[in-house]
Design a protein around this motif. Structure first.
Motif, PDB file in Angstrom:
ATOM      1  N   ASN A  72       4.132   3.177  -3.875  1.00 37.17           N
ATOM      2  CA  ASN A  72       3.771   3.015  -5.291  1.00 37.17           C
ATOM      3  C   ASN A  72       3.085   1.678  -5.579  1.00 37.17           C
ATOM      4  O   ASN A  72       3.476   0.936  -6.478  1.00 37.17           O
ATOM      5  CB  ASN A  72       5.009   3.150  -6.183  1.00 37.17           C
ATOM      6  CG  ASN A  72       5.578   4.547  -6.174  1.00 37.17           C
ATOM      7  OD1 ASN A  72       4.839   5.519  -6.236  1.00 37.17           O
ATOM      8  ND2 ASN A  72       6.893   4.658  -6.076  1.00 37.17           N
ATOM      9  N   ILE A  73       2.062   1.361  -4.762  1.00 39.42           N
ATOM     10  CA  ILE A  73       1.230   0.197  -5.049  1.00 39.42           C
ATOM     11  C   ILE A  73       0.166   0.665  -6.038  1.00 39.42           C
ATOM     12  O   ILE A  73      -0.817   1.317  -5.665  1.00 39.42           O
ATOM     13  CB  ILE A  73       0.601  -0.376  -3.764  1.00 39.42           C
ATOM     14  CG1 ILE A  73       1.703  -0.835  -2.806  1.00 39.42           C
ATOM     15  CG2 ILE A  73      -0.339  -1.538  -4.096  1.00 39.42           C
ATOM     16  CD1 ILE A  73       1.198  -1.337  -1.467  1.00 39.42           C
ATOM     17  N   THR A  84      -9.458   1.470  -2.902  1.00 37.03           N
ATOM     18  CA  THR A  84      -9.457   0.278  -2.055  1.00 37.03           C
ATOM     19  C   THR A  84      -9.786  -0.950  -2.897  1.00 37.03           C
ATOM     20  O   THR A  84     -10.381  -0.845  -3.968  1.00 37.03           O
ATOM     21  CB  THR A  84     -10.450   0.406  -0.887  1.00 37.03           C
ATOM     22  OG1 THR A  84     -11.784   0.541  -1.399  1.00 37.03           O
ATOM     23  CG2 THR A  84     -10.118   1.618  -0.033  1.00 37.03           C
ATOM     24  N   LEU A  85      -9.385  -2.104  -2.386  1.00 37.34           N
ATOM     25  CA  LEU A  85      -9.425  -3.344  -3.173  1.00 37.34           C
ATOM     26  C   LEU A  85     -10.649  -4.198  -2.899  1.00 37.34           C
ATOM     27  O   LEU A  85     -10.721  -5.325  -3.386  1.00 37.34           O
ATOM     28  CB  LEU A  85      -8.165  -4.173  -2.893  1.00 37.34           C
ATOM     29  CG  LEU A  85      -6.825  -3.449  -3.031  1.00 37.34           C
ATOM     30  CD1 LEU A  85      -5.676  -4.404  -2.731  1.00 37.34           C
ATOM     31  CD2 LEU A  85      -6.666  -2.859  -4.421  1.00 37.34           C
ATOM     32  N   GLY A  86     -11.606  -3.701  -2.120  1.00 34.47           N
ATOM     33  CA  GLY A  86     -12.770  -4.521  -1.782  1.00 34.47           C
ATOM     34  C   GLY A  86     -12.522  -5.313  -0.517  1.00 34.47           C
ATOM     35  O   GLY A  86     -11.384  -5.449  -0.043  1.00 34.47           O
ATOM     36  N   ARG A  87     -13.592  -5.856   0.055  1.00 34.76           N
ATOM     37  CA  ARG A  87     -13.479  -6.615   1.295  1.00 34.76           C
ATOM     38  C   ARG A  87     -12.504  -7.782   1.115  1.00 34.76           C
ATOM     39  O   ARG A  87     -12.520  -8.455   0.099  1.00 34.76           O
ATOM     40  CB  ARG A  87     -14.850  -7.125   1.738  1.00 34.76           C
ATOM     41  CG  ARG A  87     -15.732  -6.016   2.318  1.00 34.76           C
ATOM     42  CD  ARG A  87     -14.979  -5.295   3.428  1.00 34.76           C
ATOM     43  NE  ARG A  87     -15.727  -4.207   4.019  1.00 34.76           N
ATOM     44  CZ  ARG A  87     -16.469  -4.336   5.118  1.00 34.76           C
ATOM     45  NH1 ARG A  87     -16.586  -5.490   5.723  1.00 34.76           N
ATOM     46  NH2 ARG A  87     -17.079  -3.281   5.608  1.00 34.76           N
ATOM     47  N   GLY A  88     -11.669  -8.000   2.125  1.00 36.59           N
ATOM     48  CA  GLY A  88     -10.640  -9.031   2.026  1.00 36.59           C
ATOM     49  C   GLY A  88      -9.418  -8.559   1.273  1.00 36.59           C
ATOM     50  O   GLY A  88      -8.508  -9.337   0.989  1.00 36.59           O
ATOM     51  N   GLY A  89      -9.364  -7.256   0.951  1.00 39.46           N
ATOM     52  CA  GLY A  89      -8.295  -6.737   0.117  1.00 39.46           C
ATOM     53  C   GLY A  89      -6.921  -6.777   0.737  1.00 39.46           C
ATOM     54  O   GLY A  89      -5.912  -6.766   0.021  1.00 39.46           O
ATOM     55  N   SER A  90      -6.828  -6.832   2.071  1.00 39.33           N
ATOM     56  CA  SER A  90      -5.506  -6.922   2.705  1.00 39.33           C
ATOM     57  C   SER A  90      -4.831  -8.255   2.387  1.00 39.33           C
ATOM     58  O   SER A  90      -3.601  -8.320   2.259  1.00 39.33           O
ATOM     59  CB  SER A  90      -5.625  -6.727   4.218  1.00 39.33           C
ATOM     60  OG  SER A  90      -5.989  -5.394   4.513  1.00 39.33           O
ATOM     61  N   TYR A 142       4.428   2.413   6.156  1.00 38.10           N
ATOM     62  CA  TYR A 142       4.200   3.090   4.877  1.00 38.10           C
ATOM     63  C   TYR A 142       2.784   2.818   4.389  1.00 38.10           C
ATOM     64  O   TYR A 142       2.232   1.741   4.613  1.00 38.10           O
ATOM     65  CB  TYR A 142       5.190   2.590   3.819  1.00 38.10           C
ATOM     66  CG  TYR A 142       6.535   3.271   3.870  1.00 38.10           C
ATOM     67  CD1 TYR A 142       6.709   4.532   3.328  1.00 38.10           C
ATOM     68  CD2 TYR A 142       7.622   2.636   4.463  1.00 38.10           C
ATOM     69  CE1 TYR A 142       7.946   5.164   3.376  1.00 38.10           C
ATOM     70  CE2 TYR A 142       8.862   3.256   4.524  1.00 38.10           C
ATOM     71  CZ  TYR A 142       9.018   4.524   3.977  1.00 38.10           C
ATOM     72  OH  TYR A 142      10.242   5.145   4.029  1.00 38.10           O
ATOM     73  N   ASN A 143       2.217   3.808   3.678  1.00 37.72           N
ATOM     74  CA  ASN A 143       0.939   3.572   3.027  1.00 37.72           C
ATOM     75  C   ASN A 143       1.161   3.278   1.545  1.00 37.72           C
ATOM     76  O   ASN A 143       2.287   3.301   1.048  1.00 37.72           O
ATOM     77  CB  ASN A 143      -0.024   4.747   3.250  1.00 37.72           C
ATOM     78  CG  ASN A 143       0.488   6.053   2.671  1.00 37.72           C
ATOM     79  OD1 ASN A 143       1.247   6.070   1.703  1.00 37.72           O
ATOM     80  ND2 ASN A 143       0.067   7.164   3.262  1.00 37.72           N
ATOM     81  N   PHE A 199      -5.138  -3.439   1.631  1.00 33.47           N
ATOM     82  CA  PHE A 199      -6.482  -3.056   1.194  1.00 33.47           C
ATOM     83  C   PHE A 199      -6.517  -1.827   0.287  1.00 33.47           C
ATOM     84  O   PHE A 199      -7.574  -1.414  -0.145  1.00 33.47           O
ATOM     85  CB  PHE A 199      -7.331  -2.811   2.464  1.00 33.47           C
ATOM     86  CG  PHE A 199      -8.743  -2.350   2.287  1.00 33.47           C
ATOM     87  CD1 PHE A 199      -9.680  -3.124   1.642  1.00 33.47           C
ATOM     88  CD2 PHE A 199      -9.152  -1.128   2.811  1.00 33.47           C
ATOM     89  CE1 PHE A 199     -11.000  -2.700   1.519  1.00 33.47           C
ATOM     90  CE2 PHE A 199     -10.468  -0.696   2.705  1.00 33.47           C
ATOM     91  CZ  PHE A 199     -11.391  -1.485   2.054  1.00 33.47           C
ATOM     92  N   GLN A 200      -5.346  -1.243  -0.058  1.00 33.46           N
ATOM     93  CA  GLN A 200      -5.401   0.017  -0.778  1.00 33.46           C
ATOM     94  C   GLN A 200      -4.285   0.152  -1.799  1.00 33.46           C
ATOM     95  O   GLN A 200      -3.283  -0.560  -1.760  1.00 33.46           O
ATOM     96  CB  GLN A 200      -5.330   1.182   0.207  1.00 33.46           C
ATOM     97  CG  GLN A 200      -4.060   1.211   1.038  1.00 33.46           C
ATOM     98  CD  GLN A 200      -4.053   2.323   2.068  1.00 33.46           C
ATOM     99  OE1 GLN A 200      -3.297   3.275   1.951  1.00 33.46           O
ATOM    100  NE2 GLN A 200      -4.903   2.196   3.082  1.00 33.46           N
ATOM    101  N   GLY A 201      -4.485   1.099  -2.725  1.00 34.11           N
ATOM    102  CA  GLY A 201      -3.484   1.399  -3.735  1.00 34.11           C
ATOM    103  C   GLY A 201      -3.717   2.782  -4.294  1.00 34.11           C
ATOM    104  O   GLY A 201      -4.547   3.551  -3.785  1.00 34.11           O
ATOM    105  N   ILE A 202      -2.984   3.101  -5.362  1.00 35.65           N
ATOM    106  CA  ILE A 202      -3.070   4.404  -6.007  1.00 35.65           C
ATOM    107  C   ILE A 202      -3.356   4.190  -7.486  1.00 35.65           C
ATOM    108  O   ILE A 202      -2.648   3.434  -8.162  1.00 35.65           O
ATOM    109  CB  ILE A 202      -1.751   5.187  -5.852  1.00 35.65           C
ATOM    110  CG1 ILE A 202      -1.390   5.339  -4.383  1.00 35.65           C
ATOM    111  CG2 ILE A 202      -1.846   6.546  -6.530  1.00 35.65           C
ATOM    112  CD1 ILE A 202      -2.348   6.176  -3.588  1.00 35.65           C
ATOM    113  N   ASN A 203      -4.396   4.853  -8.016  1.00 33.12           N
ATOM    114  CA  ASN A 203      -4.722   4.690  -9.436  1.00 33.12           C
ATOM    115  C   ASN A 203      -3.892   5.652 -10.300  1.00 33.12           C
ATOM    116  O   ASN A 203      -3.158   6.504  -9.771  1.00 33.12           O
ATOM    117  CB  ASN A 203      -6.223   4.844  -9.664  1.00 33.12           C
ATOM    118  CG  ASN A 203      -6.728   6.263  -9.462  1.00 33.12           C
ATOM    119  OD1 ASN A 203      -5.965   7.225  -9.371  1.00 33.12           O
ATOM    120  ND2 ASN A 203      -8.042   6.406  -9.391  1.00 33.12           N
TER     121      ASN A 203
END
Length: 400
Positions: free
Chosen positions: A100-101, A146-152, A94-95, A135-139
Motif C-alpha cells: 500500500n505505497i 513509477t516515481l521517475g528516474r532516481g525514484g528508488s 513485497y511490491n 521506484f513504484q507505487g499505486i494510484n
C-alpha cells in the motif's frame, strides 16, 4: 533497531552482486538490526525495458509503460530475497501494491502520498529482512505508477521518514564527493554535507542522490548516509547543519551539467505578456526550464533560457506555436553548452566568493554565456568545450 537500506542498480546488476549484497545484509542482521531493503532494477534493466516498449510503439501508453517498468524492481527484489533465504536469513519480498505505497500525479513521475506501515511492522516481527521494490507505487485507481528516474531513493527515504528510522543509500561510490570522481581524479569525499547543499548538487546533476529524496529527508529530518556496496569505507552523512567542531568550507562541491539546451529568442516585443505566454507554453509542453536571462533594448526584449533533456525540434515547435502571431523575432537553439556550478553553505557568510569565482574563469579565458545564483550556489553557462577547464579551475580556486 529498524534501518532502511537502499541498493541501486549497479549494486544488484548481476547475480554475483546480488549475492554480495545478501552477504552484507546478513552481517548487519547478525548485529541485531531489522532491515527494510529497497532495491532498484538490475543494472540497465529500466533502459532495456524502455527500449523494448519503443520497439513496439513510438508513443507507448504511459500507464502501460509504468506497468512494464515496475517489473524490473520486482525481479531484483525477489532474487535478493531468495539469496538471503539461501544464507539462512529470514526474508520476504513485497511490491508496492502489496505494501500500500500510495501515489498521486502522472504516470512515470508520480509522488508518494502515504505508506501504510502495518504490513511492514507485522512482517518484521516474524522476519529479519523485508525486501521492497523501489521506484513504484499505486494510484487511487489501483494502477501501478513509477516515481521517475532516481525514484528508488525517494521510496527508501519516504519509508524511513514514515517509520522514523535511519536510511542508508548504497551505490557504486563511497559517498558524496566535492565533484564527480569519474570526472576529476582528485575529488575528495565529504564526511558531512547539509541537506541544502545536497539539494543544490542533486538539482545541478550530481547523481548520488535524487533531489526528491533529499527534500523528504530535510522535511522529516531523516538520518541519511551514503555508502558504497563494494567496500567497508565510511560514507557521507547528510545533515541539517554541519557539526560545530567541523570547519565550514566556503564551497562544498562543484558540478558539470551537459544536459542543457540553450534557447535564444531575439527581437521580441518589449512587454511581459509575450514572455508570460512563452513560459506558459513551455511549461504546458513539460519542458523543464533552468537558467533565464532577459535583456531589454530599444523597445525589444532578447530572451535566453535553458531547458533540460529537451528535443530541439519539439521546443522549436512550441516556440513557433506561441509566437505565430508575432512578427520579427528570431530563434536560435544551441545544445553545445554546459552548466558549471559551485555550491556551499559557506557562501552565506563569506565575502568575495563571487569575485573569486568569476576572476578565476576570466583568467583562463572561459566564456560565460549566462549566470544564475542563489544564497549557496553560483552557476554559469559556458561552451561545452570549456566546461572541463572551467570545473578544474574552480576546483583549484576553492581547494576542492
Amino acid at each position: 533497531m529498524i534501518v532502511v537500506q537502499k541498493y541501486g542498480g549497479s549494486s544488484v546488476a548481476d547475480i554475483e552482486r546480488i549475492k554480495n549484497v545478501a552477504a552484507r545484509i546478513k552481517k548487519r542482521v547478525e548485529t541485531g538490526d531489522k532491515l527494510i531493503v529497497v532495491v532498484s532494477a538490475m543494472g540497465k534493466t529500466t533502459n532495456e525495458l524502455i527500449a523494448l516498449a519503443g520497439n513496439v510503439s513510438s508513443q507507448p501508453s504511459p500507464r502501460e509503460l509504468d506497468m512494464l517498468l515496475a517489473t524490473g524492481e520486482q525481479v531484483s527484489a525477489a532474487l535478493l530475497s531468495i539469496a538471503l533465504m539461501e544464507l539462512g536469513v529470514r526474508s520476504i519480498s513485497y511490491n508496492a501494491f502489496q505494501l500500500n505505497i500510495n501515489t498521486f500525479g502522472e504516470f512515470s513521475n508520480a509522488r508518494i502520498a502515504d505508506i501504510n506501515l502495518n504490513k511492514i511492522y507485522s512482517e518484521l516481527e516474524a522476519r529479519d529482512v523485508l525486501v521492497v521494490t523501489g521506484f513504484q507505487g499505486i494510484n487511487p485507481e489501483g494502477d501501478l505508477t513509477t516515481l521517475g528516474r532516481g525514484g528508488s531513493d525517494t521510496s527508501a527515504v519516504a519509508i524511513a521518514a514514515k517509520a522514523g528510522v535511519p536510511c542508508e543509500i548504497y551505490s557504486d561510490v563511497a559517498g558524496i564527493y566535492t565533484c564527480d570522481p569519474k570526472v576529476h581524479e582528485k575529488a575528495r569525499k565529504l564526511e558531512y554535507i547539509t541537506y541544502d547543499e545536497m539539494l543544490e548538487l542533486a538539482a545541478l546533476g550530481a547523481k548520488v542522490l535524487h533531489s526528491r529524496s533529499v527534500e523528504i529527508a530535510k522535511k522529516y529530518n531523516v538520518e541519511l548516509i551514503c555508502l558504497s556496496s563494494f567496500s567497508e569505507e565510511g560514507g557521507t552523512r547528510v545533515v541539517a547543519k554541519l557539526p560545530e567542531w567541523l570547519e565550514q568550507p566556503v564551497v562544498t562541491g562543484a558540478t558539470i551539467d551537459t544536459n542543457q539546451l540553450k534557447v535564444t529568442i531575439n527581437y521580441l516585443p518589449g512587454d511581459t505578456d509575450v514572455l508570460s505566454r512563452i513560459f506558459n507554453a513551455v511549461a504546458k509542453a513539460s519542458f523543464n526550464v533552468d537558467m533565464i536571462s532577459v535583456v531589454n533594448e530599444n523597445g525589444h526584449s532578447h530572451l535566453t533560457f535553458t531547458v533540460l533533456s529537451a528535443n530541439p525540434a519539439a521546443i522549436r515547435r512550441t516556440i513557433e506555436g506561441v509566437l505565430k502571431d508575432v512578427d520579427g523575432w528570431e530563434l536560435t537553439l544551441d545544445d553545445n553548452v554546459a552548466k558549471v556550478s559551485t555550491v556551499g553553505v559557506g557562501m552565506r557568510s563569506s565575502a568575495g566568493v563571487a569575485a573569486r569565482f568569476f576572476s578565476s574563469l576570466q583568467k583562463t579565458g572561459v566564456r560565460i554565456i549566462a549566470t544564475t545564483t542563489s544564497e549557496i550556489k553560483i552557476s554559469v553557462l559556458v561552451p561545452r568545450t570549456d566546461a572541463s577547464k572551467a570545473l578544474r579551475v574552480l576546483l583549484d580556486e576553492f581547494d576542492l
